[in-house]
Scaffold this active site. Sequence first.
Site, PDB file in Angstrom:
ATOM      1  N   SER A  62     -12.823   4.396   4.539  1.00 33.57           N
ATOM      2  CA  SER A  62     -13.451   3.972   5.800  1.00 33.57           C
ATOM      3  C   SER A  62     -14.702   4.798   6.061  1.00 33.57           C
ATOM      4  O   SER A  62     -14.749   5.990   5.738  1.00 33.57           O
ATOM      5  CB  SER A  62     -12.473   4.149   6.967  1.00 33.57           C
ATOM      6  OG  SER A  62     -11.558   3.069   7.008  1.00 33.57           O
ATOM      7  N   HIS A  94      -7.695   9.989   3.616  1.00 36.02           N
ATOM      8  CA  HIS A  94      -7.205   9.046   4.619  1.00 36.02           C
ATOM      9  C   HIS A  94      -7.512   9.512   6.036  1.00 36.02           C
ATOM     10  O   HIS A  94      -7.580  10.714   6.291  1.00 36.02           O
ATOM     11  CB  HIS A  94      -5.688   8.865   4.467  1.00 36.02           C
ATOM     12  CG  HIS A  94      -5.298   8.160   3.203  1.00 36.02           C
ATOM     13  ND1 HIS A  94      -4.639   8.784   2.175  1.00 36.02           N
ATOM     14  CD2 HIS A  94      -5.499   6.879   2.802  1.00 36.02           C
ATOM     15  CE1 HIS A  94      -4.439   7.913   1.192  1.00 36.02           C
ATOM     16  NE2 HIS A  94      -4.951   6.754   1.544  1.00 36.02           N
ATOM     17  N   GLU A 134      -1.418   5.800  -9.112  1.00 37.30           N
ATOM     18  CA  GLU A 134      -2.350   6.798  -8.577  1.00 37.30           C
ATOM     19  C   GLU A 134      -2.226   8.112  -9.332  1.00 37.30           C
ATOM     20  O   GLU A 134      -1.138   8.601  -9.594  1.00 37.30           O
ATOM     21  CB  GLU A 134      -2.114   7.042  -7.077  1.00 37.30           C
ATOM     22  CG  GLU A 134      -3.046   8.138  -6.535  1.00 37.30           C
ATOM     23  CD  GLU A 134      -3.176   8.203  -5.010  1.00 37.30           C
ATOM     24  OE1 GLU A 134      -2.985   7.179  -4.337  1.00 37.30           O
ATOM     25  OE2 GLU A 134      -3.480   9.297  -4.507  1.00 37.30           O
ATOM     26  N   HIS A 177      -9.182   4.800  -2.438  1.00 38.05           N
ATOM     27  CA  HIS A 177      -8.489   4.873  -1.141  1.00 38.05           C
ATOM     28  C   HIS A 177      -9.342   5.688  -0.167  1.00 38.05           C
ATOM     29  O   HIS A 177     -10.326   6.316  -0.566  1.00 38.05           O
ATOM     30  CB  HIS A 177      -7.136   5.575  -1.317  1.00 38.05           C
ATOM     31  CG  HIS A 177      -6.092   4.680  -1.892  1.00 38.05           C
ATOM     32  ND1 HIS A 177      -4.999   4.255  -1.180  1.00 38.05           N
ATOM     33  CD2 HIS A 177      -5.993   4.106  -3.119  1.00 38.05           C
ATOM     34  CE1 HIS A 177      -4.258   3.471  -1.946  1.00 38.05           C
ATOM     35  NE2 HIS A 177      -4.839   3.363  -3.135  1.00 38.05           N
ATOM     36  N   ASP A 228       2.889   4.874  -5.628  1.00 42.08           N
ATOM     37  CA  ASP A 228       2.139   6.114  -5.434  1.00 42.08           C
ATOM     38  C   ASP A 228       3.024   7.290  -5.830  1.00 42.08           C
ATOM     39  O   ASP A 228       3.796   7.819  -5.037  1.00 42.08           O
ATOM     40  CB  ASP A 228       1.706   6.216  -3.963  1.00 42.08           C
ATOM     41  CG  ASP A 228       0.896   7.469  -3.698  1.00 42.08           C
ATOM     42  OD1 ASP A 228       0.770   8.310  -4.617  1.00 42.08           O
ATOM     43  OD2 ASP A 228       0.391   7.611  -2.572  1.00 42.08           O
ATOM     44  N   ASN A 250     -10.266   0.518  -0.241  1.00 42.25           N
ATOM     45  CA  ASN A 250      -9.254   0.429   0.818  1.00 42.25           C
ATOM     46  C   ASN A 250      -9.807   0.829   2.183  1.00 42.25           C
ATOM     47  O   ASN A 250     -10.379   1.916   2.331  1.00 42.25           O
ATOM     48  CB  ASN A 250      -8.096   1.385   0.509  1.00 42.25           C
ATOM     49  CG  ASN A 250      -7.176   0.866  -0.566  1.00 42.25           C
ATOM     50  OD1 ASN A 250      -7.478  -0.112  -1.234  1.00 42.25           O
ATOM     51  ND2 ASN A 250      -6.047   1.528  -0.730  1.00 42.25           N
ATOM     52  N   ASP A 272       0.843  -1.189   0.000  1.00 40.42           N
ATOM     53  CA  ASP A 272       0.000   0.000   0.000  1.00 40.42           C
ATOM     54  C   ASP A 272       0.890   1.256   0.000  1.00 40.42           C
ATOM     55  O   ASP A 272       1.788   1.383   0.841  1.00 40.42           O
ATOM     56  CB  ASP A 272      -0.863  -0.046   1.280  1.00 40.42           C
ATOM     57  CG  ASP A 272      -1.962   0.986   1.289  1.00 40.42           C
ATOM     58  OD1 ASP A 272      -2.433   1.372   0.208  1.00 40.42           O
ATOM     59  OD2 ASP A 272      -2.369   1.394   2.400  1.00 40.42           O
ATOM     60  N   HIS A 273       0.675   2.151  -0.949  1.00 39.26           N
ATOM     61  CA  HIS A 273       1.401   3.425  -1.018  1.00 39.26           C
ATOM     62  C   HIS A 273       2.927   3.292  -1.060  1.00 39.26           C
ATOM     63  O   HIS A 273       3.629   3.995  -0.323  1.00 39.26           O
ATOM     64  CB  HIS A 273       1.011   4.350   0.149  1.00 39.26           C
ATOM     65  CG  HIS A 273      -0.392   4.818   0.082  1.00 39.26           C
ATOM     66  ND1 HIS A 273      -0.817   5.812  -0.771  1.00 39.26           N
ATOM     67  CD2 HIS A 273      -1.502   4.403   0.736  1.00 39.26           C
ATOM     68  CE1 HIS A 273      -2.116   5.994  -0.630  1.00 39.26           C
ATOM     69  NE2 HIS A 273      -2.571   5.141   0.274  1.00 39.26           N
TER      70      HIS A 273
HETATM   71  P1  13P Z   1      -8.862   4.898   5.438  1.00 33.93           P
HETATM   72  O1  13P Z   1      -7.987   5.788   6.243  1.00 33.93           O
HETATM   73  O2  13P Z   1     -10.127   5.592   5.021  1.00 33.93           O
HETATM   74  O3  13P Z   1      -9.151   3.600   6.086  1.00 33.93           O
HETATM   75  O4  13P Z   1      -8.080   4.567   4.057  1.00 33.93           O
HETATM   76  C1  13P Z   1      -7.148   3.528   4.005  1.00 33.93           C
HETATM   77  C2  13P Z   1      -6.372   3.548   2.739  1.00 33.93           C
HETATM   78  O5  13P Z   1      -6.678   4.213   1.772  1.00 33.93           O
HETATM   79  C3  13P Z   1      -5.177   2.698   2.689  1.00 33.93           C
HETATM   80  O6  13P Z   1      -4.447   2.892   1.525  1.00 33.93           O
HETATM   81  O1  G3H Z   2      -3.548   4.762   3.586  1.00 40.47           O
HETATM   82  C1  G3H Z   2      -2.759   4.231   4.323  1.00 40.47           C
HETATM   83  C2  G3H Z   2      -3.027   3.335   5.440  1.00 40.47           C
HETATM   84  O2  G3H Z   2      -3.990   3.843   6.299  1.00 40.47           O
HETATM   85  C3  G3H Z   2      -1.748   2.950   6.099  1.00 40.47           C
HETATM   86  O3  G3H Z   2      -1.392   3.801   7.124  1.00 40.47           O
HETATM   87  O4  G3H Z   2       1.041   4.287   6.800  1.00 40.47           O
HETATM   88  O5  G3H Z   2      -0.077   4.516   9.065  1.00 40.47           O
HETATM   89  O6  G3H Z   2       0.326   2.248   8.070  1.00 40.47           O
HETATM   90  P1  G3H Z   2       0.092   3.715   7.806  1.00 40.47           P
HETATM   91 ZN    ZN Z   3      -4.529   4.885   0.722  1.00 44.23          ZN
END
Ligand code: 13P
Ligand code: G3H
Ligand code: ZN
Length: 311
Positions: free
Chosen positions: A216, A180, A134, A213, A104, A256, A82-83
């Site tokens: 939530s 996020h 992205e 992304h 990303d 995500n 992720d990212h």
């Molecule tokens: P949320 O912070 O909305 O859960 O998004 C997570 C995300 O995009 C991880 O890449």
């Molecule tokens: O979008 C990213 C996720 O929420 C991951 O977060 O970098 O704090 O693990 P993190």
């Molecule tokens: Zn993300």
Amino acid sequence: MPLVTTKEMFQKAYEGGYAIGAFNVNNMEIVQGITEAAKEENSPLILQVSAGARKYAKHVYLMKLIEAAIEDTDLPIAVHLDHGDTFEICKSCIDGGFTSVMIDGSHLSFEENIELTRRVVDYAHERGVVVEGELGRLAGVEDDVNVSDEDAQYTDPSQVQEFVEKTGVDSLAIAIGTSHGAYKFKPGQTPRLRFDILEEIEKLLPGFPIVLHGASSVIPEFVQMINENGGAMPDAIGIPEDMLRKAAKSAVCKINIDSDLRLAMTGTIRQYFAQNPSHFDPRQYLGPARTAIKGLVQNKIRNVLGSSNIL
Ligand code: 13P
Ligand code: G3H
Ligand code: ZN
């Protein structure tokens, strides 16, 4: 069942009008809660690992936990970076067994983003790994990324065809107003996503999987559990579930979710300690946290993403 890529998952999700949940994992209880939920829902799954998660738990531990989850459930699971923000981290995850990586480059210029993404795609595709790129920038805070509202940018539909053609990416993350973290809209602001941008992109890239992304919902039940048990997150607000349902039916094939898992875990643990102040065995509070994650993910899969019973 070996680890799978997202190729077939996305093709079926696109045609079937549902989305696959991509859940962030950081420890054993999170991996178990998510995979137990997907098992009961008979759903494919993407488990994703951020740079921060790799730093916290180490690549090898997370990889072994995910391998254990596959052995335990026999589900088709993709393991995704992720990212990833550099070629080097993508390479390290590809070499370390991930079946999918995100590069990303959204912080770069359009041309630099294409160049970096193309480089990762070339390396990944030679090794059977798929790549998410992205375009556009989400606002919000993560461990390694902090994008202010002013720096956030919706995806420009006029750039998507050129980006996909020149990079060869397998899926594209776009910015349509999600962000996020747990504070996605200001207090009093009506949550709004730019579905018009999504529809335009969908027309320009027929059949191509789009990623959302920052998706939530910031479930009020868990925010309340936090606030009633010594926490202070009064202004936390997420993406309404009906918007995510609508997105899941469209070209969006991957949604995500991380913050909701964090809130479920933290709310449950806070409540546990408020009710059991003398307990100190981690299994006593991590067990209920795992159960809360399982319930949350099951609800997402069944009632929001629509990927139940498709295996
Ligand atoms: P949320 O912070 O909305 O859960 O998004 C997570 C995300 O995009 C991880 O890449
Ligand atoms: O979008 C990213 C996720 O929420 C991951 O977060 O970098 O704090 O693990 P993190
Ligand atoms: Zn993300």
